[in-house]
Motif scaffolding. Sequence first.
Motif, mmCIF file in Angstrom:
data_model
loop_
_atom_site.group_PDB
_atom_site.id
_atom_site.type_symbol
_atom_site.label_atom_id
_atom_site.label_comp_id
_atom_site.label_asym_id
_atom_site.label_seq_id
_atom_site.Cartn_x
_atom_site.Cartn_y
_atom_site.Cartn_z
ATOM 1 N N GLU A 57 -0.359 -1.684 8.348
ATOM 2 C CA GLU A 57 1.001 -1.268 8.696
ATOM 3 C C GLU A 57 1.100 0.255 8.632
ATOM 4 N N ASN A 58 1.520 0.873 9.724
ATOM 5 C CA ASN A 58 1.554 2.342 9.755
ATOM 6 C C ASN A 58 2.882 2.922 10.222
ATOM 7 N N GLN A 59 3.921 2.075 10.274
ATOM 8 C CA GLN A 59 5.241 2.552 10.669
ATOM 9 C C GLN A 59 6.249 2.457 9.520
ATOM 10 N N LYS A 60 6.248 1.323 8.845
ATOM 11 C CA LYS A 60 7.197 1.112 7.750
ATOM 12 C C LYS A 60 6.782 1.898 6.512
ATOM 13 N N TRP A 61 7.766 2.183 5.671
ATOM 14 C CA TRP A 61 7.492 2.786 4.368
ATOM 15 C C TRP A 61 7.188 1.701 3.342
ATOM 16 N N VAL A 62 7.938 0.610 3.438
ATOM 17 C CA VAL A 62 7.794 -0.520 2.510
ATOM 18 C C VAL A 62 7.678 -1.793 3.334
ATOM 19 N N THR A 63 6.745 -2.644 2.982
ATOM 20 C CA THR A 63 6.607 -3.907 3.682
ATOM 21 C C THR A 63 6.521 -5.043 2.665
ATOM 22 N N PHE A 64 6.343 -6.256 3.157
ATOM 23 C CA PHE A 64 6.372 -7.417 2.268
ATOM 24 C C PHE A 64 5.174 -8.320 2.513
ATOM 25 N N VAL A 65 4.864 -9.103 1.508
ATOM 26 C CA VAL A 65 3.765 -10.074 1.553
ATOM 27 C C VAL A 65 4.319 -11.407 1.072
ATOM 28 N N LYS A 66 4.032 -12.467 1.802
ATOM 29 C CA LYS A 66 4.464 -13.797 1.371
ATOM 30 C C LYS A 66 3.290 -14.686 0.978
ATOM 31 N N ASP A 67 2.076 -14.193 1.219
ATOM 32 C CA ASP A 67 0.887 -15.012 0.978
ATOM 33 C C ASP A 67 -0.169 -14.232 0.217
ATOM 34 N N SER A 68 0.260 -13.565 -0.851
ATOM 35 C CA SER A 68 -0.690 -12.794 -1.649
ATOM 36 C C SER A 68 -1.797 -13.695 -2.176
ATOM 37 N N PRO A 69 -3.058 -13.261 -2.081
ATOM 38 C CA PRO A 69 -4.155 -14.060 -2.627
ATOM 39 C C PRO A 69 -4.133 -14.118 -4.160
ATOM 40 N N LYS A 70 -3.336 -13.255 -4.752
ATOM 41 C CA LYS A 70 -3.176 -13.235 -6.199
ATOM 42 C C LYS A 70 -1.728 -13.601 -6.520
ATOM 43 N N PRO A 71 -1.488 -14.583 -7.378
ATOM 44 C CA PRO A 71 -0.103 -14.968 -7.661
ATOM 45 C C PRO A 71 0.643 -13.874 -8.422
ATOM 46 N N PRO A 72 1.977 -13.855 -8.256
ATOM 47 C CA PRO A 72 2.789 -14.697 -7.378
ATOM 48 C C PRO A 72 2.631 -14.281 -5.919
ATOM 49 N N PRO A 73 2.903 -15.203 -4.983
ATOM 50 C CA PRO A 73 2.582 -14.942 -3.578
ATOM 51 C C PRO A 73 3.499 -13.944 -2.881
ATOM 52 N N GLU A 74 4.764 -13.842 -3.294
ATOM 53 C CA GLU A 74 5.705 -12.977 -2.590
ATOM 54 C C GLU A 74 5.845 -11.634 -3.301
ATOM 55 N N ARG A 75 5.664 -10.557 -2.522
ATOM 56 C CA ARG A 75 5.676 -9.208 -3.079
ATOM 57 C C ARG A 75 6.229 -8.229 -2.049
ATOM 58 N N ILE A 76 6.619 -7.052 -2.524
ATOM 59 C CA ILE A 76 6.838 -5.928 -1.625
ATOM 60 C C ILE A 76 5.848 -4.841 -2.016
ATOM 61 N N THR A 77 5.558 -3.955 -1.093
ATOM 62 C CA THR A 77 4.552 -2.924 -1.372
ATOM 63 C C THR A 77 4.774 -1.697 -0.503
ATOM 64 N N PHE A 78 4.493 -0.537 -1.055
ATOM 65 C CA PHE A 78 4.414 0.666 -0.239
ATOM 66 C C PHE A 78 3.257 0.495 0.748
ATOM 67 N N THR A 79 3.384 1.116 1.895
ATOM 68 C CA THR A 79 2.318 1.087 2.881
ATOM 69 C C THR A 79 1.349 2.236 2.633
ATOM 70 N N LEU A 80 0.176 2.140 3.242
ATOM 71 C CA LEU A 80 -0.827 3.186 3.053
ATOM 72 C C LEU A 80 -0.356 4.573 3.502
ATOM 73 N N PRO A 81 0.382 4.715 4.612
ATOM 74 C CA PRO A 81 0.840 6.059 4.970
ATOM 75 C C PRO A 81 1.704 6.708 3.889
ATOM 76 N N VAL A 82 2.489 5.920 3.174
ATOM 77 C CA VAL A 82 3.301 6.464 2.083
ATOM 78 C C VAL A 82 2.412 6.843 0.907
ATOM 79 N N ILE A 83 1.505 5.954 0.539
ATOM 80 C CA ILE A 83 0.585 6.247 -0.563
ATOM 81 C C ILE A 83 -0.213 7.516 -0.259
ATOM 82 N N ASN A 84 -0.687 7.634 0.969
ATOM 83 C CA ASN A 84 -1.541 8.760 1.344
ATOM 84 C C ASN A 84 -0.778 10.052 1.586
#
Length: 324
Positions: free
Chosen positions: A238-265
Amino acid sequence: MSLSAIASAAAASTSLSSVNPRRSSPASRVPVPLRRSLPWRPLSSSSSSHSLLRPVSAMASPRTAAGEAASRKNLIIFDAEEDLASSLAKRTAELSARFAAERGAFTVVLSGGSLVKALRKLTEPPYLEAVDWSKWHVFWVDERVVPKDHADSNYKLASDEFLSKVPIPAGQVYAINDALSAEGAAEDYETRLRQLVKDGVIGMSPVTGFPKFNLMLMGMGPDGHVASLFPGHPVVHENQKWVTFVKDSPKPPPERITFTLPVINSSACIALVVTGAGKAGALHKALSKEQNTSDLLPVEMVSLQDGELTWFTDKPAVSMLSSL
């Protein structure tokens, strides 16, 4: 002790920019094969008997024109976790003083896991009294979409172990809205960040056009994930949004929000705390000179456009580096 005294002491013992070669203890030496493989040169270490600081890569091309940026990566190897925590506290206090003076605010981004424990020295003297906590604005690089009092909440972990022990104004701690869905929470968090940019609390990177946080304090998973950006997951790209979401995280719990790489970088500084033998494989891959661009781990994609990334590690975490 005054903050200026802390800064002076920190500059003498943990400065990431001083170039004073000094003999480290044999236990802290980086293996010779690694020194040959990477363009490292000795820098001063914090508590030279306990740690060794070396640049992971040379400074990027110097600024020669408007818009061109430089970034730097450093690796610090500690003999003991206690020394790592002390060095991390000194570095954070230095940056707090610097950005509070420059901008009137210090924007700090936290993650979960063992990173929060590594911040414990900030809750003790001299930092507890000397740091200007009123200037801190605290965010999360990722969060699990669970109630704030849930055991899986990154907010709860930080509140219990760190935030409840320092006098940061409650209105300057920006938790997610846990009443919303993952998608709604991500959109809401980005909206709040955009307003804080308008208000001048968060800066913007003139290089990337994304928000520029002063300091991100992050960990890394054994699989090389950072924030909630997991290997092979579409949100990594993802390279447009600042914050995005995950509903199928391989690590529980499955639903999360996260900063995108462009924000981190776009951060001014990142402290990446990686300890333990379980992280050695991912760290080895991240610091290898020969990277397969078709199979990059998320941590390998962390590359500041105009800032400084410092790895805070221990000997088990770097145990595979001698094979480079």
